[in-house]
Write an enzyme that holds these catalytic residues in place. Sequence first.
Site, short mmCIF file in Angstrom:
data_model
loop_
_atom_site.label_atom_id
_atom_site.label_comp_id
_atom_site.label_asym_id
_atom_site.label_seq_id
_atom_site.Cartn_x
_atom_site.Cartn_y
_atom_site.Cartn_z
N THR A 196 -0.04 -5.69 5.15
CA THR A 196 0.35 -4.31 5.41
C THR A 196 -0.81 -3.53 6.02
O THR A 196 -1.96 -3.81 5.72
CB THR A 196 0.76 -3.66 4.07
N ARG A 224 15.57 -5.82 -0.15
CA ARG A 224 14.39 -5.47 -0.95
C ARG A 224 13.48 -4.50 -0.18
O ARG A 224 13.18 -4.68 0.98
CB ARG A 224 13.61 -6.75 -1.28
N ASP A 227 6.67 -0.92 -1.89
CA ASP A 227 6.05 0.40 -2.11
C ASP A 227 5.73 1.14 -0.83
O ASP A 227 5.66 2.37 -0.81
CB ASP A 227 4.75 0.23 -2.91
N THR A 247 -1.79 -1.36 -0.39
CA THR A 247 -1.27 -2.67 0.04
C THR A 247 -1.31 -3.60 -1.16
O THR A 247 -2.26 -3.57 -1.94
CB THR A 247 -2.10 -3.27 1.18
N GLY A 250 4.24 -5.06 -3.92
CA GLY A 250 4.92 -3.77 -3.93
C GLY A 250 5.60 -3.39 -5.23
O GLY A 250 5.59 -2.22 -5.63
N1 ASP Z 1 3.07 -3.70 -0.32
C1 ASP Z 1 3.87 -4.43 0.61
C2 ASP Z 1 5.22 -4.68 0.00
O1 ASP Z 1 5.30 -4.95 -1.18
C3 ASP Z 1 3.29 -5.72 1.01
C4 ASP Z 1 1.90 -5.65 1.57
O2 ASP Z 1 1.09 -4.86 1.11
O3 ASP Z 1 1.60 -6.44 2.49
O4 ASP Z 1 6.20 -4.68 0.70
#
Ligand code: ASP
Length: 362
Positions: A196, A224, A227, A247, A250
């Site tokens: 992310t 789905r 966060d 990141t 989530g």
């Molecule tokens: N936080 C992101 C999610 O859960 C994933 C990520 O941080 O790459 O969708």
Amino acid sequence: MKNLITLIALALMPAAALAEEAAPPPKWSIAIHGGAGTLNRDAMTPEKRAEYEAALQNALDAGAKVLAEGGSAMDAIKAAIIPMEDSPLFNAGKGAVFTWDGTNELDSSIMDGRDRSAGAVAGVKTVKNPILLADTVRTQSEHVMLMGAGAEAFAAEKSFAVTPPEYFATPGRREALERMKAEQLSALDVDLKFGTVGAVALDQSGNLAAGTSTGGMTGKRWGRVGDAPVIGAGTYADNRACAVSATGWGEYFLRVGVAHEICARLRFLMYVAPKEKLNELASEERPMKLIEEELFQGVADGVMADVAELGGDGGVILVTPEGHAIFSFNTSGMYRGRATSDGVNEVAIFGGEDKASATPDH
Ligand code: ASP
């Protein structure tokens, strides 16, 4: 006695000199991330490392340029996030992870610390730069969050070009999905890192902003949403406290409400330990800047410890009204960078690679 002499000296100073004394140099600060995760120092080739560092530097410089030229924190974070969405290296925009059904579904959010206006989109499939759509939700709709087909209809109405879904797909991400299915692995096994992207900034007018953009987690199903597009979990900005982008896994960041929790704890901290009180603790060896930095780092680490306690991992970046640019992560690394008006400009990947302080003098 010394105070009295200082007072008399001040009273005798010409007005111009006083004005000069009173006006501190304008300050700005920016931090970015390109995901946290279990990054293995030995497994990363020098070429791969250079590639990531160049992409981070490019994004950091784009944001820093806006701030140095007196632009807004909102413009700076968009300038930093767009090149990371466009880079296949990160899990946002081009290079997003695949869903279980073999599609790329993008989530993004943005928040302006001035008025706490916010915009977010979830599960969009044909918008090249979801951060710009999130910002358009913020500025041109009466809503905060739009999802799926509705978000795309809104994008069409606001003249966003339709980007073909193939644009987002990269061979490495497809392979990760196939391996996940074939070997019955979890998203964490195949991704190793959360890619992310996010940015937080303080501009010369003292305004804060935060933004986050992601493809989510490999193999996500049933619509789905993590966060990243949720205001308060993956993104939050409040001029009274800080700007945060997260990141990580989530589901845990949602349960802790990470971004808002950090801002709320900072506000509370400032309430119980206002600047005047902290100033009393300051000395030449431990200037105010250092005291604040340690306290704010402690707040971010405390919330990340909460995430870890539940079983989650990941990281956050934050910038405060004083310009502290802080990282906190409970993984072995986080793709990250920060730059300030004091000349700090650094990108880093593994833990312990940052300079001791990145706060402009104040
Ligand atoms: N936080 C992101 C999610 O859960 C994933 C990520 O941080 O790459 O969708």
